[in-house]
Design a protein around this motif. Structure first.
Motif, PDB file in Angstrom:
ATOM      1  N   ILE A 131       0.845  -1.195   0.000  1.00  0.00           N
ATOM      2  CA  ILE A 131       0.000   0.000   0.000  1.00  0.00           C
ATOM      3  C   ILE A 131       0.881   1.245   0.000  1.00  0.00           C
ATOM      4  CG2 ILE A 131      -1.926  -1.142   1.143  1.00  0.00           C
ATOM      5  CD1 ILE A 131      -1.044   0.044   3.779  1.00  0.00           C
ATOM      6  N   SER A 132       0.294   2.383  -0.318  1.00  0.00           N
ATOM      7  CA  SER A 132       1.044   3.635  -0.387  1.00  0.00           C
ATOM      8  C   SER A 132       1.299   4.196   1.002  1.00  0.00           C
ATOM      9  CB  SER A 132       0.268   4.666  -1.211  1.00  0.00           C
ATOM     10  OG  SER A 132      -0.942   5.008  -0.544  1.00  0.00           O
ATOM     11  N   ASN A 133       2.194   5.183   1.078  1.00  0.00           N
ATOM     12  CA  ASN A 133       2.454   5.853   2.352  1.00  0.00           C
ATOM     13  C   ASN A 133       1.207   6.563   2.855  1.00  0.00           C
ATOM     14  OD1 ASN A 133       5.202   5.286   2.943  1.00  0.00           O
ATOM     15  ND2 ASN A 133       5.815   6.660   1.294  1.00  0.00           N
ATOM     16  N   THR A 134       0.458   7.144   1.930  1.00  0.00           N
ATOM     17  CA  THR A 134      -0.764   7.848   2.315  1.00  0.00           C
ATOM     18  C   THR A 134      -1.760   6.891   2.951  1.00  0.00           C
ATOM     19  OG1 THR A 134      -0.471   9.430   0.514  1.00  0.00           O
ATOM     20  CG2 THR A 134      -2.680   9.260   1.477  1.00  0.00           C
ATOM     21  N   LEU A 135      -1.958   5.739   2.313  1.00  0.00           N
ATOM     22  CA  LEU A 135      -2.898   4.747   2.838  1.00  0.00           C
ATOM     23  C   LEU A 135      -2.397   4.181   4.161  1.00  0.00           C
ATOM     24  CD1 LEU A 135      -5.608   3.671   1.918  1.00  0.00           C
ATOM     25  CD2 LEU A 135      -4.441   1.728   0.861  1.00  0.00           C
ATOM     26  N   ALA A 136      -1.081   4.020   4.276  1.00  0.00           N
ATOM     27  CA  ALA A 136      -0.510   3.533   5.534  1.00  0.00           C
ATOM     28  C   ALA A 136      -0.763   4.532   6.657  1.00  0.00           C
ATOM     29  CB  ALA A 136       0.986   3.279   5.368  1.00  0.00           C
ATOM     30  N   GLY A 137      -0.682   5.828   6.308  1.00  0.00           N
ATOM     31  CA  GLY A 137      -0.935   6.854   7.320  1.00  0.00           C
ATOM     32  C   GLY A 137      -2.367   6.861   7.808  1.00  0.00           C
ATOM     33  N   VAL A 138      -3.277   6.398   6.961  1.00  0.00           N
ATOM     34  CA  VAL A 138      -4.691   6.347   7.332  1.00  0.00           C
ATOM     35  C   VAL A 138      -4.927   5.376   8.488  1.00  0.00           C
ATOM     36  CG1 VAL A 138      -7.010   5.717   6.492  1.00  0.00           C
ATOM     37  CG2 VAL A 138      -5.484   7.055   5.056  1.00  0.00           C
ATOM     38  N   ILE A 139      -4.048   4.389   8.636  1.00  0.00           N
ATOM     39  CA  ILE A 139      -4.201   3.394   9.703  1.00  0.00           C
ATOM     40  C   ILE A 139      -4.239   4.074  11.068  1.00  0.00           C
ATOM     41  CG2 ILE A 139      -3.175   1.379  10.825  1.00  0.00           C
ATOM     42  CD1 ILE A 139      -1.833   0.739   8.146  1.00  0.00           C
ATOM     43  N   THR A 140      -3.406   5.095  11.262  1.00  0.00           N
ATOM     44  CA  THR A 140      -3.373   5.800  12.545  1.00  0.00           C
ATOM     45  C   THR A 140      -4.426   6.902  12.623  1.00  0.00           C
ATOM     46  OG1 THR A 140      -1.650   7.285  11.697  1.00  0.00           O
ATOM     47  CG2 THR A 140      -0.918   5.325  12.882  1.00  0.00           C
ATOM     48  N   THR A 141      -4.949   7.312  11.465  1.00  0.00           N
ATOM     49  CA  THR A 141      -5.955   8.378  11.454  1.00  0.00           C
ATOM     50  C   THR A 141      -7.358   7.843  11.715  1.00  0.00           C
ATOM     51  OG1 THR A 141      -4.612   9.636   9.879  1.00  0.00           O
ATOM     52  CG2 THR A 141      -6.912  10.266  10.081  1.00  0.00           C
ATOM     53  N   ILE A 142      -7.658   6.637  11.243  1.00  0.00           N
ATOM     54  CA  ILE A 142      -9.004   6.060  11.380  1.00  0.00           C
ATOM     55  C   ILE A 142      -9.496   6.047  12.825  1.00  0.00           C
ATOM     56  CG2 ILE A 142     -10.307   3.893  11.225  1.00  0.00           C
ATOM     57  CD1 ILE A 142      -8.984   3.380   8.563  1.00  0.00           C
ATOM     58  N   PRO A 143      -8.709   5.563  13.800  1.00  0.00           N
ATOM     59  CA  PRO A 143      -9.201   5.566  15.187  1.00  0.00           C
ATOM     60  C   PRO A 143      -9.547   6.964  15.687  1.00  0.00           C
ATOM     61  CG  PRO A 143      -7.296   4.130  14.990  1.00  0.00           C
ATOM     62  CD  PRO A 143      -7.394   4.895  13.706  1.00  0.00           C
ATOM     63  N   LEU A 144      -8.750   7.950  15.309  1.00  0.00           N
ATOM     64  CA  LEU A 144      -9.020   9.319  15.759  1.00  0.00           C
ATOM     65  C   LEU A 144     -10.330   9.836  15.172  1.00  0.00           C
ATOM     66  CD1 LEU A 144      -5.440  10.880  15.494  1.00  0.00           C
ATOM     67  CD2 LEU A 144      -6.553   9.878  17.492  1.00  0.00           C
ATOM     68  N   LEU A 145     -10.605   9.501  13.921  1.00  0.00           N
ATOM     69  CA  LEU A 145     -11.872   9.897  13.312  1.00  0.00           C
ATOM     70  C   LEU A 145     -13.038   9.174  13.973  1.00  0.00           C
ATOM     71  CD1 LEU A 145     -10.847   9.991   9.538  1.00  0.00           C
ATOM     72  CD2 LEU A 145     -11.173  11.925  11.090  1.00  0.00           C
ATOM     73  N   ALA A 146     -12.817   7.904  14.337  1.00  0.00           N
ATOM     74  CA  ALA A 146     -13.862   7.166  15.062  1.00  0.00           C
ATOM     75  C   ALA A 146     -14.136   7.822  16.402  1.00  0.00           C
ATOM     76  CB  ALA A 146     -13.432   5.706  15.257  1.00  0.00           C
ATOM     77  N   PHE A 147     -13.083   8.247  17.099  1.00  0.00           N
ATOM     78  CA  PHE A 147     -13.256   8.959  18.365  1.00  0.00           C
ATOM     79  C   PHE A 147     -14.109  10.214  18.146  1.00  0.00           C
ATOM     80  CE2 PHE A 147      -8.816   7.478  20.011  1.00  0.00           C
ATOM     81  CZ  PHE A 147      -9.281   6.170  20.022  1.00  0.00           C
ATOM     82  N   LEU A 190     -14.937  16.621  19.383  1.00  0.00           N
ATOM     83  CA  LEU A 190     -14.252  17.701  18.684  1.00  0.00           C
ATOM     84  C   LEU A 190     -12.743  17.649  18.913  1.00  0.00           C
ATOM     85  CD1 LEU A 190     -16.732  20.647  19.374  1.00  0.00           C
ATOM     86  CD2 LEU A 190     -16.566  19.174  17.368  1.00  0.00           C
ATOM     87  N   GLY A 191     -12.348  17.207  20.101  1.00  0.00           N
ATOM     88  CA  GLY A 191     -10.931  17.146  20.425  1.00  0.00           C
ATOM     89  C   GLY A 191     -10.178  16.168  19.547  1.00  0.00           C
ATOM     90  N   TYR A 192     -10.738  14.980  19.347  1.00  0.00           N
ATOM     91  CA  TYR A 192     -10.045  13.997  18.512  1.00  0.00           C
ATOM     92  C   TYR A 192     -10.125  14.342  17.036  1.00  0.00           C
ATOM     93  CZ  TYR A 192      -8.997  10.944  22.426  1.00  0.00           C
ATOM     94  OH  TYR A 192      -8.472  10.437  23.584  1.00  0.00           O
ATOM     95  N   LEU A 193     -11.141  15.117  16.649  1.00  0.00           N
ATOM     96  CA  LEU A 193     -11.175  15.616  15.278  1.00  0.00           C
ATOM     97  C   LEU A 193      -9.987  16.550  15.048  1.00  0.00           C
ATOM     98  CD1 LEU A 193     -12.885  15.429  12.715  1.00  0.00           C
ATOM     99  CD2 LEU A 193     -14.157  17.436  13.489  1.00  0.00           C
ATOM    100  N   LEU A 194      -9.711  17.386  16.043  1.00  0.00           N
ATOM    101  CA  LEU A 194      -8.531  18.242  15.975  1.00  0.00           C
ATOM    102  C   LEU A 194      -7.244  17.413  15.940  1.00  0.00           C
ATOM    103  CD1 LEU A 194      -9.148  21.210  18.474  1.00  0.00           C
ATOM    104  CD2 LEU A 194      -8.581  21.391  16.054  1.00  0.00           C
ATOM    105  N   SER A 195      -7.182  16.404  16.794  1.00  0.00           N
ATOM    106  CA  SER A 195      -5.957  15.612  16.884  1.00  0.00           C
ATOM    107  C   SER A 195      -5.700  14.813  15.617  1.00  0.00           C
ATOM    108  CB  SER A 195      -6.032  14.661  18.092  1.00  0.00           C
ATOM    109  OG  SER A 195      -7.020  13.672  17.907  1.00  0.00           O
TER     110      SER A 195
END
Length: 417
Positions: free
Chosen positions: A57-73, A358-363
């Protein structure tokens, strides 16, 4: 019909007596739930490169792995208190733990689809637990909020540090690969489920206190300056933490550390948070205003990030410890504000839901913005200066959140539940 003061006193007093037989299991359960809130997330950071190369997978898609939980929060936190009112706090937490275990298992299958589906399940379950724990503690440990918040916060940060430190050894040295290193955390969540099961017999008793909207006056959070300060403080301290977790290892490697050393230096930062997290929680609970603690936190963060930019590279572990202490201060205060700025467990859950949403959206923006600044400047200085600026925002919002006040309630005030 709202209970009178004498009825509330008698009821809550009785509930505290009913708590005694289960107090040990309840405390253990809270500690174990806290342990699950970061380990399955922080364990990913050191394995992103291996996951990327293995799955192609691409670097961008790999970065999404750590972003998904924050968006779920961000998107699920507002619904947590409603779920708790409908199904009861204990059952809602249990279901979240089951979903967490399933998510860890699904994520561990080697495949792109299962990786992201499992990550969504993990983020969703942790989002609910994040919001409900402050309310659970405020209801069951009204006179020990600082100590109990400190205990679960220490557990969270301890296992978060362990998750960062042992991912590479489990993956490479034990030959389990990235899937095995991520999957092992399912054992912890499974243990927590069995420890938490006895709490279901107290489900109805806890639910009776907050069973209807009519019995608990609505909280006017969105028009509250105090609530917004708590939210901004929560968001920007989380912004700093997740940005550091994502990018500091790469910065350290560029400064001469190898992968293992960078991982353990990051763990050192998180270990530095542990005693501070516990002590600050207790101290904050005893102070009417927490402004001095906010000032200490922001000062440590500003100094630490400035030292990484301009300080001696040989002292990098010291700079990371200072940053860890600063983050520990800020995190403890953020968790305590949910209880200190509210009058009952329902309000604590509502404020927690708003601040974490809202806090995790910022994070979630933090790691992306940090990386983007590096891409356009081709150095880390501007990115790190962004964290200095963010620490100033933590100071300003924290001063407002530390006021000795409660969030406003629409209609007549209900002092205790």
């Amino acid at each position: 019909m709202i209970m009178g003061n004498s009825q509330l006193t008698n009821y809550v007093g009785q509930s505290r007596l009913d708590l005694k037989p289960r107090i040990g299991w309840l405390i253990l359960g809270i500690i174990l739930i806290g342990a699950n809130l970061r380990a399955s997330l922080t364990s990913v950071g050191q394995l992103v490169a291996a996951i990327r190369d293995d799955l192609g997978i691409s670097n961008t898609l790999a970065g999404v792995i750590t972003t998904i939980p924050l968006l779920a929060f961000a998107f699920l936190s507002p619904f947590a208190s409603n779920l708790a009112r409908r199904f009861g706090m204990e059952l809602t937490l249990l279901i979240s733990l089951v979903i967490l275990t399933i998510g860890i298992g699904v994520r561990s299958f080697v495949g792109k689809e299962t990786l992201f589906i499992g990550t969504v399940l993990i983020g969703s379950s942790i989002a609910i637990c994040n919001v409900l724990l402050p309310g659970l503690i405020k209801y069951n440990f009204m006179k020990k909020i600082g100590m109990m918040t400190g205990l679960y916060a220490v557990s969270m940060n301890l296992f978060g540090a362990v998750g960062s430190g042992i991912s590479i050894p489990i993956s490479s040295s034990l030959g389990l690969g990235w899937s095995g290193a991520l999957g092992c955390w399912g054992l912890l969540s499974l243990l927590t489920i069995f420890i938490w099961l006895p709490q279901l017999q107290y489900q109805q008793k806890s639910g009776q206190v907050e069973k209807t909207r009519e019995e608990v006056k609505a909280i006017s959070l969105w028009r509250s300056e105090l609530a917004w300060n708590v939210t901004l403080f929560m968001g920007f301290q989380s912004f700093i933490f997740y940005t550091v977790i994502t990018w500091i290892p790469e910065i350290l490697e560029e400064k001469g550390l190898n992968t293992h050393e960078a991982g353990w230096t990051l763990s050192l930062m998180q270990l530095a948070m542990l005693p501070v997290t516990f002590l600050v929680s207790i101290l904050a609970g005893r102070l009417k205003s927490q402004r001095l603690l906010v000032a200490v936190s922001a000062s440590l963060l500003i100094f630490g990030f400035a030292a990484i930019i301009y300080g001696d590279k040989l002292l990098m572990p010291l700079w990371m410890i200072i940053i860890g202490i600063g983050i520990g201060f800020a995190f403890s205060l953020a968790m305590m504000f949910f209880s200190l700025r509210t009058q009952n467990a329902n309000e604590a859950a509502e404020l927690s839901g708003m601040a974490q949403s809202l806090g995790y959206l910022l994070s979630a923006i933090g790691p992306v913005l940090f990386g983007w600044l590096h891409d356009i400047t081709h150095n880390w200085t501007v990115s790190l200066l962004m964290l200095v600026f963010t620490s100033v925002i933590v100071l300003i919002s924290g001063i407002g959140a530390a006021k000795n006040e409660y969030v406003p309630i629409k209609g007549s005030s209900l002092k205790s539940l």
